[in-house]
Scaffold this motif. Structure first.
Motif, PDB file in Angstrom:
ATOM      1  N   ILE A  14      13.061 -28.198 -46.148  1.00 57.70           N
ATOM      2  CA  ILE A  14      12.005 -26.977 -45.754  1.00 57.70           C
ATOM      3  C   ILE A  14      12.627 -26.309 -44.811  1.00 57.70           C
ATOM      4  O   ILE A  14      12.631 -25.186 -45.288  1.00 57.70           O
ATOM      5  CB  ILE A  14      10.717 -27.460 -44.803  1.00 57.70           C
ATOM      6  CG1 ILE A  14       9.725 -28.618 -45.671  1.00 57.70           C
ATOM      7  CG2 ILE A  14       9.683 -26.502 -44.501  1.00 57.70           C
ATOM      8  CD1 ILE A  14       8.758 -29.158 -44.940  1.00 57.70           C
ATOM      9  N   SER A  15      13.446 -26.623 -43.840  1.00 59.61           N
ATOM     10  CA  SER A  15      14.037 -25.710 -43.077  1.00 59.61           C
ATOM     11  C   SER A  15      15.245 -24.752 -44.005  1.00 59.61           C
ATOM     12  O   SER A  15      15.420 -23.361 -43.758  1.00 59.61           O
ATOM     13  CB  SER A  15      14.703 -25.999 -41.765  1.00 59.61           C
ATOM     14  OG  SER A  15      13.963 -26.618 -40.781  1.00 59.61           O
ATOM     15  N   ARG A  16      15.921 -25.383 -44.859  1.00 58.74           N
ATOM     16  CA  ARG A  16      16.841 -24.996 -45.738  1.00 58.74           C
ATOM     17  C   ARG A  16      16.397 -23.935 -46.545  1.00 58.74           C
ATOM     18  O   ARG A  16      16.986 -23.012 -46.560  1.00 58.74           O
ATOM     19  CB  ARG A  16      17.804 -26.139 -46.236  1.00 58.74           C
ATOM     20  CG  ARG A  16      18.981 -25.903 -46.919  1.00 58.74           C
ATOM     21  CD  ARG A  16      20.129 -25.370 -46.316  1.00 58.74           C
ATOM     22  NE  ARG A  16      20.637 -26.075 -44.978  1.00 58.74           N
ATOM     23  CZ  ARG A  16      20.978 -25.508 -44.117  1.00 58.74           C
ATOM     24  NH1 ARG A  16      21.274 -24.039 -44.192  1.00 58.74           N
ATOM     25  NH2 ARG A  16      21.457 -26.069 -42.869  1.00 58.74           N
ATOM     26  N   LYS A  17      15.270 -24.242 -47.291  1.00 58.16           N
ATOM     27  CA  LYS A  17      14.779 -23.323 -47.856  1.00 58.16           C
ATOM     28  C   LYS A  17      14.227 -22.210 -47.218  1.00 58.16           C
ATOM     29  O   LYS A  17      14.662 -21.008 -47.522  1.00 58.16           O
ATOM     30  CB  LYS A  17      13.490 -23.791 -48.671  1.00 58.16           C
ATOM     31  CG  LYS A  17      13.022 -22.776 -49.724  1.00 58.16           C
ATOM     32  CD  LYS A  17      11.531 -23.570 -50.500  1.00 58.16           C
ATOM     33  CE  LYS A  17      11.129 -22.714 -51.644  1.00 58.16           C
ATOM     34  NZ  LYS A  17      11.137 -21.079 -51.397  1.00 58.16           N
ATOM     35  N   PHE A  18      13.731 -22.240 -46.018  1.00 63.95           N
ATOM     36  CA  PHE A  18      13.235 -20.995 -45.327  1.00 63.95           C
ATOM     37  C   PHE A  18      14.498 -20.089 -44.989  1.00 63.95           C
ATOM     38  O   PHE A  18      14.408 -18.939 -45.116  1.00 63.95           O
ATOM     39  CB  PHE A  18      12.722 -21.454 -43.965  1.00 63.95           C
ATOM     40  CG  PHE A  18      12.445 -20.739 -42.907  1.00 63.95           C
ATOM     41  CD1 PHE A  18      11.322 -19.800 -42.779  1.00 63.95           C
ATOM     42  CD2 PHE A  18      13.391 -20.296 -41.755  1.00 63.95           C
ATOM     43  CE1 PHE A  18      11.046 -19.016 -41.827  1.00 63.95           C
ATOM     44  CE2 PHE A  18      13.058 -19.580 -40.976  1.00 63.95           C
ATOM     45  CZ  PHE A  18      11.811 -18.786 -40.965  1.00 63.95           C
ATOM     46  N   ILE A  19      15.942 -20.790 -44.673  1.00 60.84           N
ATOM     47  CA  ILE A  19      16.955 -20.100 -44.392  1.00 60.84           C
ATOM     48  C   ILE A  19      17.389 -19.365 -45.473  1.00 60.84           C
ATOM     49  O   ILE A  19      17.719 -18.104 -45.363  1.00 60.84           O
ATOM     50  CB  ILE A  19      17.975 -21.114 -43.968  1.00 60.84           C
ATOM     51  CG1 ILE A  19      17.638 -21.595 -42.591  1.00 60.84           C
ATOM     52  CG2 ILE A  19      19.327 -20.205 -43.613  1.00 60.84           C
ATOM     53  CD1 ILE A  19      18.425 -22.833 -42.203  1.00 60.84           C
ATOM     54  N   ASP A  20      17.491 -20.137 -46.736  1.00 61.01           N
ATOM     55  CA  ASP A  20      17.889 -19.471 -48.151  1.00 61.01           C
ATOM     56  C   ASP A  20      17.059 -18.273 -48.488  1.00 61.01           C
ATOM     57  O   ASP A  20      17.355 -17.244 -48.874  1.00 61.01           O
ATOM     58  CB  ASP A  20      17.929 -20.593 -49.258  1.00 61.01           C
ATOM     59  CG  ASP A  20      19.066 -21.560 -48.884  1.00 61.01           C
ATOM     60  OD1 ASP A  20      19.931 -21.316 -48.077  1.00 61.01           O
ATOM     61  OD2 ASP A  20      19.010 -22.542 -49.582  1.00 61.01           O
ATOM     62  N   ASP A  21      15.507 -18.430 -48.291  1.00 59.29           N
ATOM     63  CA  ASP A  21      14.595 -17.538 -48.455  1.00 59.29           C
ATOM     64  C   ASP A  21      15.106 -16.234 -47.702  1.00 59.29           C
ATOM     65  O   ASP A  21      14.850 -15.047 -48.454  1.00 59.29           O
ATOM     66  CB  ASP A  21      13.387 -17.861 -48.481  1.00 59.29           C
ATOM     67  CG  ASP A  21      12.723 -18.960 -49.557  1.00 59.29           C
ATOM     68  OD1 ASP A  21      13.725 -19.056 -50.587  1.00 59.29           O
ATOM     69  OD2 ASP A  21      11.630 -19.586 -49.385  1.00 59.29           O
ATOM     70  N   ILE A  22      14.999 -16.508 -46.383  1.00 61.26           N
ATOM     71  CA  ILE A  22      15.322 -15.204 -45.730  1.00 61.26           C
ATOM     72  C   ILE A  22      16.749 -14.331 -46.053  1.00 61.26           C
ATOM     73  O   ILE A  22      16.713 -13.213 -45.941  1.00 61.26           O
ATOM     74  CB  ILE A  22      15.223 -15.641 -43.853  1.00 61.26           C
ATOM     75  CG1 ILE A  22      13.950 -15.764 -43.842  1.00 61.26           C
ATOM     76  CG2 ILE A  22      15.701 -14.327 -43.176  1.00 61.26           C
ATOM     77  CD1 ILE A  22      13.543 -16.333 -42.425  1.00 61.26           C
ATOM     78  N   ARG A  23      17.739 -15.497 -46.315  1.00 59.63           N
ATOM     79  CA  ARG A  23      18.898 -14.666 -46.477  1.00 59.63           C
ATOM     80  C   ARG A  23      19.007 -13.916 -47.687  1.00 59.63           C
ATOM     81  O   ARG A  23      19.394 -12.725 -47.872  1.00 59.63           O
ATOM     82  CB  ARG A  23      20.030 -15.853 -46.701  1.00 59.63           C
ATOM     83  CG  ARG A  23      21.322 -15.171 -47.148  1.00 59.63           C
ATOM     84  CD  ARG A  23      22.544 -16.363 -47.328  1.00 59.63           C
ATOM     85  NE  ARG A  23      23.614 -15.790 -48.066  1.00 59.63           N
ATOM     86  CZ  ARG A  23      24.481 -15.266 -47.192  1.00 59.63           C
ATOM     87  NH1 ARG A  23      24.358 -15.184 -45.797  1.00 59.63           N
ATOM     88  NH2 ARG A  23      25.768 -14.804 -47.890  1.00 59.63           N
ATOM     89  N   GLU A  24      18.016 -14.261 -48.935  1.00 61.73           N
ATOM     90  CA  GLU A  24      17.835 -13.721 -50.068  1.00 61.73           C
ATOM     91  C   GLU A  24      17.242 -12.380 -50.054  1.00 61.73           C
ATOM     92  O   GLU A  24      17.523 -11.195 -50.417  1.00 61.73           O
ATOM     93  CB  GLU A  24      16.787 -14.643 -51.186  1.00 61.73           C
ATOM     94  CG  GLU A  24      16.727 -14.103 -52.524  1.00 61.73           C
ATOM     95  CD  GLU A  24      16.310 -14.961 -53.410  1.00 61.73           C
ATOM     96  OE1 GLU A  24      15.328 -14.566 -53.948  1.00 61.73           O
ATOM     97  OE2 GLU A  24      16.475 -16.083 -53.373  1.00 61.73           O
ATOM     98  N   LEU A  25      15.990 -12.395 -48.913  1.00 62.24           N
ATOM     99  CA  LEU A  25      15.299 -11.192 -48.706  1.00 62.24           C
ATOM    100  C   LEU A  25      16.248 -10.333 -47.951  1.00 62.24           C
ATOM    101  O   LEU A  25      16.202  -9.012 -48.434  1.00 62.24           O
ATOM    102  CB  LEU A  25      14.211 -11.406 -47.767  1.00 62.24           C
ATOM    103  CG  LEU A  25      13.354 -10.387 -47.345  1.00 62.24           C
ATOM    104  CD1 LEU A  25      11.734 -10.690 -47.275  1.00 62.24           C
ATOM    105  CD2 LEU A  25      13.643  -9.975 -45.736  1.00 62.24           C
TER     106      LEU A  25
END
Length: 190
Positions: A14-25
């Motif tokens: 869940i944390s890894r997806k959160f990090i990836d989503d913010i990086r993409e944004l």
């Protein structure tokens, strides 16, 4: 090496997806075509993209970074205000002196440039060692006080109010001036 707990097995993805989503944004909304981006502590996690030019920076040579150095010290290989954008994901908890790291990131970021930070709060001790710090929302705001906060997001821990798993924030460098760290406002939390 201790085995991951049930909590880790459930929350790390869940944390890894959160990090990836913010990086993409960050890449989509704050990095402009042709920008020069510095990815600190990349450790091979992210690939270079065609939209922008990028350099990688790390304290260890294991992933062959473009720049080898310690982000908590003055890096003579990087001039003042070199980078339009800086990515610093999952690094602050590992540096020995986070205040010096922020000062160096500020020095190398252009005025008007954006920086992405992510850091865990409710996470086990992890590598690379040392794993020195955990920052609350309030601690991050003190640490990043000399930047303009343009985006702040927390990933709540299910069933645990006021102890988020992770934070992600995007800040903008608006000046070279330093603020007084002793000027804080306090409020009661219920």
């Amino acid at each position: 090496m201790p085995l991951p707990s049930e909590f880790d097995n459930h929350h790390i993805p869940i944390s890894r997806k959160f990090i990836d989503d913010i990086r993409e944004l960050f890449i989509d909304q704050y990095v402009k075509p042709g920008d020069l981006l510095l990815d600190i502590g990349n450790q091979g996690k992210y690939k270079k993209e065609k939209k922008y030019q990028s350099h990688t920076f790390d304290i260890t040579n294991t992933t062959s970074p473009d720049i080898l150095g310690d982000i908590t010290t003055f890096n003579s290989k990087i001039n003042n205000e070199t980078y339009d954008s800086v990515v610093c994901t999952e690094v602050l908890e590992h540096v020995v002196d986070p205040f010096s790291a922020i000062e160096e990131i500020k020095r190398i970021t252009k005025i008007g440039g954006h920086v992405l930070f992510t850091t865990p709060l409710n996470a086990r001790i992890h590598g690379p060692i040392p794993d020195c710090w955990r920052f609350t929302e309030f601690g991050l705001k003190v640490l990043l006080r000399d930047f303009e906060m343009v985006y702040f997001q927390k990933l709540d821990t299910p069933g645990r109010n006021l102890f988020p798993l992770h934070y992600g924030c995007i800040v903008k460098k608006i000046t070279d001036k330093k603020s007084d760290p002793r000027i804080l406002s306090f409020q009661k939390i219920d």
